[in-house]
Design an enzyme around this catalytic site. Structure first.
Site, PDB file in Angstrom:
ATOM      1  N   SER A 143       0.845  -1.194   0.000  1.00  0.00           N
ATOM      2  CA  SER A 143       0.000   0.000   0.000  1.00  0.00           C
ATOM      3  C   SER A 143       0.880   1.243   0.000  1.00  0.00           C
ATOM      4  O   SER A 143       2.050   1.203   0.404  1.00  0.00           O
ATOM      5  CB  SER A 143      -0.885  -0.004   1.258  1.00  0.00           C
ATOM      6  OG  SER A 143      -1.554   1.229   1.434  1.00  0.00           O
ATOM      7  N   TYR A 157      -2.452  -1.393   9.988  1.00  0.00           N
ATOM      8  CA  TYR A 157      -2.333  -1.411   8.530  1.00  0.00           C
ATOM      9  C   TYR A 157      -0.985  -0.847   8.096  1.00  0.00           C
ATOM     10  O   TYR A 157      -0.291  -1.434   7.265  1.00  0.00           O
ATOM     11  CB  TYR A 157      -3.475  -0.608   7.922  1.00  0.00           C
ATOM     12  CG  TYR A 157      -3.696  -0.842   6.455  1.00  0.00           C
ATOM     13  CD1 TYR A 157      -4.451  -1.922   6.011  1.00  0.00           C
ATOM     14  CD2 TYR A 157      -3.175   0.027   5.494  1.00  0.00           C
ATOM     15  CE1 TYR A 157      -4.674  -2.143   4.653  1.00  0.00           C
ATOM     16  CE2 TYR A 157      -3.387  -0.175   4.142  1.00  0.00           C
ATOM     17  CZ  TYR A 157      -4.136  -1.261   3.726  1.00  0.00           C
ATOM     18  OH  TYR A 157      -4.356  -1.471   2.377  1.00  0.00           O
TER      19      TYR A 157
END
Length: 255
Positions: A143, A157
């Site tokens: 990401s 995350y």
């Protein structure tokens, strides 16, 4: 000339929706035998119907956080096809209540189990076959948060997606002599169902400005069609209207 994928076997985790499904569709169109896996049977079946209209496809019910199930799934693919040429690790999650003042240890464990441990289990399961083949491609979906941690994405995350970069480079360092290469994909905001887990989900207008799942499918296909002599270590993709750059503006109309 693009490297042909006809006859190659591609396993895509989290392949029932979002980036995983888009990647599976792009690879199926290019001639690969596609195997998707995911935790939701209904989602898998819906995706499979779309994929089978494009080429060879099958689906496995799988929770990547279960290391024994992952090993069994890899063996099932090998028993059926005799090889695994491409692994795309797209299974991922995030907590809705994600920041330090609200995140629970249980939510942390769930994100780590899927985003990091589950990814490792899948990589670990395919490497022996790829070593025997002396070839293989692993595409790990990281990401933008793997490079640029933010409060929006939260500590679990941020940490797991940054760890994916280190894991991917470890694959390249240790396995390049076996003809195995690995890529980290680092997308910015992508209009996929995981956005619904945000504390405040983006609006339809905001999602239209984001990278779309099919854009990521094309990126996965691009990496897969590169010659085997070539390794793309990292590929960063973001929306042109990048909300991490725009100082809080949500849409161009707010300028």
């Amino acid at each position: 000339m693009a490297h042909p994928l006809t006859g190659q076997v591609a396993w895509i985790t989290g392949g029932g929706s979002g980036i995983g499904l888009a990647g599976a569709m792009a690879l199926a169109k290019a001639g690969a035998n596609v195997v998707i896996s995911g935790r939701n049977a209904a989602t898998n079946n819906s995706a499979l119907a779309s994929l089978q209209a494009l080429g060879s496809a099958e689906a496995l019910l799988l929770d990547v956080a279960d290391k024994h199930a992952v090993k069994a799934a890899a063996q099932q693919i090998l028993d059926r096809h005799g090889r695994i040429d491409i692994l795309v690790t797209s299974a991922g999650t995030n907590a809705t209540q994600r920041n330090f003042d609200v995140v629970t240890p249980e939510a942390w464990d769930d994100v780590v189990a899927i985003n990091l441990s589950g990814l490792f289990y899948c990589v670990h399961a395919v490497l022996p076959a790829m070593r025997r083949q002396q070839s293989g491609l692993i595409i790990n979906v990281s990401s933008w948060a793997g490079l640029y941690a933010s409060k929006l994405t939260g500590p679990a995350y941020n940490a797991t997606k940054r760890a994916v970069l280190a894991l991917t480079e470890s694959i390249n360092m240790e396995e390049c002599t076996h003809g195995i290469r690995a890529t980290s994909l680092l997308p910015g905001e992508v209009a996929t169902p995981i956005l619904d887990k945000r504390p405040v989900p983006p609006s339809a207008e905001q999602r239209e400005l984001m990278v779309q799942a099919e854009d990521m499918g094309q990126a996965i296909l691009f990496v897969a069609q590169m010659p085997e002599r070539t390794c793309i270590n990292e590929l960063v993709i973001s929306p042109t209207f990048n909300r991490f750059y725009t100082g809080g503006l949500e849409t161009p109309a707010q300028r």
